[in-house]
Motif scaffolding. Structure first.
Motif, PDB file in Angstrom:
ATOM      1  N   SER A  79       8.465  25.904   4.131  1.00 42.20           N
ATOM      2  CA  SER A  79       9.658  26.685   4.447  1.00 42.20           C
ATOM      3  C   SER A  79      10.132  26.305   5.847  1.00 42.20           C
ATOM      4  O   SER A  79       9.341  25.918   6.697  1.00 42.20           O
ATOM      5  CB  SER A  79       9.336  28.176   4.399  1.00 42.20           C
ATOM      6  OG  SER A  79      10.438  28.920   4.873  1.00 42.20           O
ATOM      7  N   CYS A  80      11.447  26.419   6.057  1.00 37.66           N
ATOM      8  CA  CYS A  80      12.002  26.201   7.392  1.00 37.66           C
ATOM      9  C   CYS A  80      11.883  27.486   8.220  1.00 37.66           C
ATOM     10  O   CYS A  80      12.223  27.512   9.387  1.00 37.66           O
ATOM     11  CB  CYS A  80      13.456  25.760   7.294  1.00 37.66           C
ATOM     12  SG  CYS A  80      13.666  24.313   6.245  1.00 37.66           S
ATOM     13  N   GLU A  81      11.420  28.559   7.576  1.00 36.99           N
ATOM     14  CA  GLU A  81      11.223  29.843   8.255  1.00 36.99           C
ATOM     15  C   GLU A  81       9.868  30.381   7.802  1.00 36.99           C
ATOM     16  O   GLU A  81       9.774  31.426   7.159  1.00 36.99           O
ATOM     17  CB  GLU A  81      12.360  30.786   7.845  1.00 36.99           C
ATOM     18  CG  GLU A  81      12.506  32.011   8.694  1.00 36.99           C
ATOM     19  CD  GLU A  81      13.663  32.901   8.215  1.00 36.99           C
ATOM     20  OE1 GLU A  81      14.596  32.387   7.570  1.00 36.99           O
ATOM     21  OE2 GLU A  81      13.620  34.098   8.481  1.00 36.99           O
ATOM     22  N   ASN A 126      13.722  17.699  -1.294  1.00 40.43           N
ATOM     23  CA  ASN A 126      14.580  18.820  -0.910  1.00 40.43           C
ATOM     24  C   ASN A 126      13.747  20.060  -0.613  1.00 40.43           C
ATOM     25  O   ASN A 126      12.699  20.259  -1.218  1.00 40.43           O
ATOM     26  CB  ASN A 126      15.554  19.169  -2.044  1.00 40.43           C
ATOM     27  CG  ASN A 126      16.631  18.115  -2.199  1.00 40.43           C
ATOM     28  OD1 ASN A 126      16.737  17.205  -1.375  1.00 40.43           O
ATOM     29  ND2 ASN A 126      17.410  18.215  -3.252  1.00 40.43           N
ATOM     30  N   CYS A 127      14.253  20.886   0.304  1.00 44.61           N
ATOM     31  CA  CYS A 127      13.603  22.162   0.580  1.00 44.61           C
ATOM     32  C   CYS A 127      14.379  23.263  -0.125  1.00 44.61           C
ATOM     33  O   CYS A 127      15.608  23.286  -0.105  1.00 44.61           O
ATOM     34  CB  CYS A 127      13.569  22.417   2.086  1.00 44.61           C
ATOM     35  SG  CYS A 127      12.745  23.956   2.511  1.00 44.61           S
ATOM     36  N   PHE A 128      13.645  24.181  -0.774  1.00 42.57           N
ATOM     37  CA  PHE A 128      14.293  25.284  -1.505  1.00 42.57           C
ATOM     38  C   PHE A 128      13.976  26.632  -0.863  1.00 42.57           C
ATOM     39  O   PHE A 128      13.902  27.639  -1.534  1.00 42.57           O
ATOM     40  CB  PHE A 128      13.802  25.295  -2.963  1.00 42.57           C
ATOM     41  CG  PHE A 128      14.171  24.057  -3.730  1.00 42.57           C
ATOM     42  CD1 PHE A 128      15.453  23.909  -4.231  1.00 42.57           C
ATOM     43  CD2 PHE A 128      13.246  23.042  -3.950  1.00 42.57           C
ATOM     44  CE1 PHE A 128      15.805  22.770  -4.946  1.00 42.57           C
ATOM     45  CE2 PHE A 128      13.586  21.898  -4.660  1.00 42.57           C
ATOM     46  CZ  PHE A 128      14.870  21.759  -5.154  1.00 42.57           C
ATOM     47  N   CYS A 129      13.744  26.648   0.454  1.00 46.78           N
ATOM     48  CA  CYS A 129      13.220  27.876   1.076  1.00 46.78           C
ATOM     49  C   CYS A 129      14.235  29.012   1.170  1.00 46.78           C
ATOM     50  O   CYS A 129      13.856  30.150   1.376  1.00 46.78           O
ATOM     51  CB  CYS A 129      12.614  27.562   2.440  1.00 46.78           C
ATOM     52  SG  CYS A 129      13.808  27.332   3.768  1.00 46.78           S
ATOM     53  N   GLU A 130      15.526  28.719   1.058  1.00 50.81           N
ATOM     54  CA  GLU A 130      16.580  29.737   1.079  1.00 50.81           C
ATOM     55  C   GLU A 130      16.727  30.465   2.408  1.00 50.81           C
ATOM     56  O   GLU A 130      17.376  31.505   2.495  1.00 50.81           O
ATOM     57  CB  GLU A 130      16.387  30.765  -0.049  1.00 50.81           C
ATOM     58  CG  GLU A 130      16.599  30.132  -1.413  1.00 50.81           C
ATOM     59  CD  GLU A 130      16.416  31.090  -2.571  1.00 50.81           C
ATOM     60  OE1 GLU A 130      16.099  32.264  -2.337  1.00 50.81           O
ATOM     61  OE2 GLU A 130      16.613  30.644  -3.710  1.00 50.81           O
ATOM     62  N   PHE A 133      18.247  29.213   8.028  1.00 49.49           N
ATOM     63  CA  PHE A 133      17.997  28.084   8.940  1.00 49.49           C
ATOM     64  C   PHE A 133      17.457  26.864   8.191  1.00 49.49           C
ATOM     65  O   PHE A 133      16.875  25.964   8.791  1.00 49.49           O
ATOM     66  CB  PHE A 133      17.011  28.498  10.037  1.00 49.49           C
ATOM     67  CG  PHE A 133      17.373  29.785  10.709  1.00 49.49           C
ATOM     68  CD1 PHE A 133      18.558  29.894  11.413  1.00 49.49           C
ATOM     69  CD2 PHE A 133      16.556  30.901  10.608  1.00 49.49           C
ATOM     70  CE1 PHE A 133      18.920  31.084  12.018  1.00 49.49           C
ATOM     71  CE2 PHE A 133      16.910  32.092  11.212  1.00 49.49           C
ATOM     72  CZ  PHE A 133      18.093  32.192  11.913  1.00 49.49           C
ATOM     73  N   CYS A 134      17.614  26.837   6.854  1.00 50.25           N
ATOM     74  CA  CYS A 134      17.024  25.744   6.066  1.00 50.25           C
ATOM     75  C   CYS A 134      17.640  24.397   6.454  1.00 50.25           C
ATOM     76  O   CYS A 134      18.852  24.270   6.559  1.00 50.25           O
ATOM     77  CB  CYS A 134      17.221  25.994   4.574  1.00 50.25           C
ATOM     78  SG  CYS A 134      16.399  24.741   3.560  1.00 50.25           S
ATOM     79  N   ARG A 135      16.784  23.397   6.640  1.00 48.77           N
ATOM     80  CA  ARG A 135      17.256  22.041   6.958  1.00 48.77           C
ATOM     81  C   ARG A 135      17.644  21.280   5.687  1.00 48.77           C
ATOM     82  O   ARG A 135      18.188  20.184   5.770  1.00 48.77           O
ATOM     83  CB  ARG A 135      16.155  21.261   7.692  1.00 48.77           C
ATOM     84  CG  ARG A 135      15.764  21.809   9.029  1.00 48.77           C
ATOM     85  CD  ARG A 135      14.717  20.926   9.696  1.00 48.77           C
ATOM     86  NE  ARG A 135      13.498  20.852   8.893  1.00 48.77           N
ATOM     87  CZ  ARG A 135      12.486  21.708   8.989  1.00 48.77           C
ATOM     88  NH1 ARG A 135      12.525  22.678   9.871  1.00 48.77           N
ATOM     89  NH2 ARG A 135      11.421  21.585   8.225  1.00 48.77           N
ATOM     90  N   GLY A 136      17.280  21.815   4.516  1.00 50.22           N
ATOM     91  CA  GLY A 136      17.607  21.170   3.244  1.00 50.22           C
ATOM     92  C   GLY A 136      16.615  20.087   2.852  1.00 50.22           C
ATOM     93  O   GLY A 136      16.688  19.525   1.769  1.00 50.22           O
TER      94      GLY A 136
HETATM   95 ZN   LIG Z   1      14.148  25.051   4.031  1.00 54.74          ZN
END
Ligand SMILES: [Zn+2]
Length: 246
Positions: A79-81, A126-130, A133-136
Motif C-alpha cells: 500500500s502507498c498508505e 499496478n498498485c490497488f491500494c485505493e 496518495f496512491c502512486r499507481g
Molecule cells: Zn497505492
C-alpha cells in the motif's frame, strides 16, 4: 510465520490473498517473520509462476522462498498508505505495526521495490491500494528507495552473506523475538482515516517526532482545532501531510 494471534489470511476481491486484523494490534508490535526455503538467488524465481513471485532478499547470494499456500507475511499486500513496516532482525525480514491497527483492517506494508524490470508485463505492477496518495505502482519513489537501500545496508552491516542453514532447507524461526519495534523516520506513517481523528492541543504540534508518536499510539489522524487542520500522516523527509477543516 505469524507471531501474534490477532491476524488471519482472507481472500480479497482484486488483490488475491490479504492479511486482516481480527483484534486491536498496538503500534510497534512485531507481527511476522518471513520464513521459507533458503535458495540461491539465481534460482529463486524458478520456484514460482511468473505472475506470483514471493522470493525475499536475504543477501546478494540468498533468497528466502515461502510456500505460497501457507499463511505468512508473503500474503500481505502493498500500500502507498501502509499500516505496517518491513523491518529486519539481522538479515531476516519481518513485519511490524507502524501504528495501532483496528479490527477488520487489512495489514499492508510498502514493498520498497527499486527500479522497474523492463521485462515486466504492463499492468502486473499496478498498485490497488485505493489511498488518495496512491502512486499507481508498486515501485517506491526513487528518492525514498535510495534512502531505504542505505537503511538496509546499515541494518545488515557485519552480518554474513552466507545462508544460516544449507541451501534447500527451511529458514528456522528464532528462539525468541522482540515484542516491539521502535519507530523510524524512514517509514511513511498515516492515521487510519476510517476512525475519528484524535483531538490534540497545540503542545503536541511541536515536533515531527511527537506527531509520529501520537499516530503510532492512537492509530488515528490528528485533529488540531485551534488551527483548523487534521494531520493525516508524516512521510519520509519529515513532511507533514495535513488538510484544512475550515
Ligand atoms: Zn497505492
Amino acid at each position: 510465520m505469524f507471531l501474534i494471534p490477532q491476524v488471519e489470511v482472507q481472500e480479497t476481491e482484486e488483490k488475491g490473498k490479504g492479511i486482516f486484523a481480527t483484534d486491536i494490534i498496538e503500534g510497534g508490535t512485531l507481527i511476522s517473520d518471513y520464513l521459507g526455503k533458503v535458495v540461491h538467488s539465481d534460482e529463486s524465481t524458478d520456484l514460482y509462476d511468473d505472475d506470483v513471485v514471493f522470493d525475499m532478499w536475504y543477501s546478494d547470494k540468498v533468497d528466502i522462498c515461502p510456500d505460497p499456500d501457507k499463511p505468512g507475511m508473503h500474503t500481505a499486500n502493498t500500500s502507498c498508505e501502509p499500516n505496517c513496516g518491513m523491518g529486519a532482525i539481522g538479515r531476516r525480514t519481518t513485519m511490524f505495526a507502524l501504528r495501532k491497527i483496528f479490527p477488520g483492517e487489512e495489514l499492508t506494508y510498502e514493498y520498497f521495490l527499486g527500479e522497474q524490470d523492463e521485462d515486466c508485463e504492463a499492468g502486473t505492477d499496478n498498485c490497488f491500494c485505493e489511498s488518495p496518495f496512491c502512486r499507481g505502482t508498486m515501485y517506491s519513489n526513487p528518492m525514498h528507495y535510495d534512502a531505504w537501500d542505505e537503511h538496509v545496508e546499515k541494518m545488515v552491516k557485519g552480518e554474513s552473506e552466507d545462508p544460516p542453514v544449507p541451501y534447500g532447507e527451511q529458514l528456522p524461526p528464532l528462539d525468541k523475538y522482540p515484542e516491539s519495534v521502535e519507530d523510524d523516520e524512514i517509514y511513511n506513517i498515516f492515521g487510519y482515516r476510517e476512525e475519528e481523528p484524535h483531538k490534540c492541543d497545540m503542545e503536541s504540534f511541536k515536533s515531527v517526532k511527537e506527531l509520529r508518536k501520537l499516530i503510532r499510539e492512537t492509530g488515528r489522524t490528528l485533529k488540531f482545532s485551534d488551527i483548523g487542520i487534521i494531520v493525516e500522516g508524516v512521510i519520509f523527509g519529515g513532511h507533514v501531510i495535513y488538510k484544512y477543516i475550515r
